[in-house]
Design a protein around this motif. Structure first.
Motif, short mmCIF file in Angstrom:
data_model
loop_
_atom_site.label_atom_id
_atom_site.label_comp_id
_atom_site.label_asym_id
_atom_site.label_seq_id
_atom_site.Cartn_x
_atom_site.Cartn_y
_atom_site.Cartn_z
N ARG A 136 0.87 -1.04 -0.01
CA ARG A 136 -0.05 -0.11 0.16
C ARG A 136 0.84 1.29 -0.01
O ARG A 136 0.57 2.36 -0.75
N ALA A 137 1.79 1.25 0.88
CA ALA A 137 2.80 2.50 0.74
C ALA A 137 3.48 2.70 -0.42
O ALA A 137 3.55 3.77 -1.03
N VAL A 138 3.94 1.58 -1.22
CA VAL A 138 4.69 1.57 -2.40
C VAL A 138 3.53 2.50 -3.51
O VAL A 138 3.71 3.04 -4.28
N ASP A 139 2.58 1.69 -3.47
CA ASP A 139 1.29 1.97 -4.37
C ASP A 139 1.02 3.35 -4.30
O ASP A 139 0.79 4.35 -5.27
N GLY A 140 0.79 3.91 -3.01
CA GLY A 140 0.56 5.24 -2.60
C GLY A 140 1.51 6.49 -2.80
O GLY A 140 1.21 7.52 -2.87
N HIS A 141 2.94 5.88 -2.89
CA HIS A 141 4.06 6.75 -2.40
C HIS A 141 5.16 6.08 -3.42
O HIS A 141 6.21 5.69 -2.56
N PRO A 142 5.01 6.04 -4.38
CA PRO A 142 6.12 5.26 -5.38
C PRO A 142 7.35 5.81 -5.12
O PRO A 142 8.50 5.24 -5.55
N ALA A 143 7.48 7.16 -4.87
CA ALA A 143 8.81 7.64 -4.78
C ALA A 143 9.51 7.65 -3.46
O ALA A 143 10.55 7.74 -3.28
N HIS A 144 8.85 6.97 -2.54
CA HIS A 144 9.61 6.60 -1.27
C HIS A 144 10.36 5.66 -1.21
O HIS A 144 9.89 4.44 -1.21
N ALA A 145 11.70 5.85 -1.25
CA ALA A 145 12.58 4.79 -1.30
C ALA A 145 12.62 3.92 -0.24
O ALA A 145 13.01 2.56 -0.24
N GLY A 146 12.30 4.47 1.12
CA GLY A 146 12.34 3.29 2.26
C GLY A 146 11.42 2.30 2.24
O GLY A 146 11.74 0.96 2.51
N VAL A 147 10.07 2.64 1.81
CA VAL A 147 9.34 1.63 1.77
C VAL A 147 9.45 0.66 0.64
O VAL A 147 9.24 -0.44 0.77
N ARG A 148 9.98 1.22 -0.54
CA ARG A 148 10.37 0.40 -1.61
C ARG A 148 11.41 -0.61 -1.42
O ARG A 148 11.33 -1.92 -1.28
N ASN A 149 12.11 -0.33 -0.35
CA ASN A 149 13.49 -0.87 -0.08
C ASN A 149 12.94 -2.18 0.97
O ASN A 149 13.44 -3.13 0.94
N ASN A 150 12.03 -1.70 1.96
CA ASN A 150 11.55 -2.59 2.96
C ASN A 150 10.91 -3.81 2.34
O ASN A 150 10.73 -5.11 2.69
#
Length: 124
Positions: A87-101
């Motif tokens: 959900r975090a990646v879908d809603g905030h695709p530029a957020h590298a931290g959640v993509r990495n997690n």
């Protein structure tokens, strides 16, 4: 905390709804900080319960979703952690931290191809 509040007032909230938006932001910070404190005390289920009002929104904040996922992961609920991080990646695709997690979770679950798609081939 006062600098944060001053920045909110100065940069973000002007106009007729300023007071409401300001109060909403302060409430978010308070809720998030309480949940983060519970997480640091290994009270993961309680932290997740505190975060619940922040997670119920369709436009949930990336940091709130990230903390919720970390709580779920600490509770051995990889399925729930994956859902929050996705959900975090879908809603905030530029957020590298959640993509990495999320990518790290996929890697841990032997999902190398999912990790590659999640964080990009250049990072692997």
């Amino acid at each position: 905390m006062h600098d944060f509040v001053a920045a909110i007032v100065e940069k973000r909230y002007r106009g007729p709804e300023a007071s409401f938006q300001f109060l909403k932001s302060v409430m978010f910070v308070d809720t998030y900080q309480r949940a983060a404190q519970l997480y640091s005390l290994n009270q993961h289920a309680d932290a997740l319960a505190v975060l619940s009002p922040l997670l119920d929104r369709p436009d949930a904040d990336a940091e709130a979703l990230n903390l919720a996922a970390a709580c779920a992961y600490a509770m051995n609920r990889a399925d729930l952690a994956q859902a929050y991080w996705q959900r975090a990646v879908d809603g905030h695709p530029a957020h590298a931290g959640v993509r990495n997690n999320l990518g790290n979770l996929y890697e841990q679950l032997n999902g190398f191809l999912k990790r590659k798609r999640c964080i990009g081939a250049r990072s692997i």
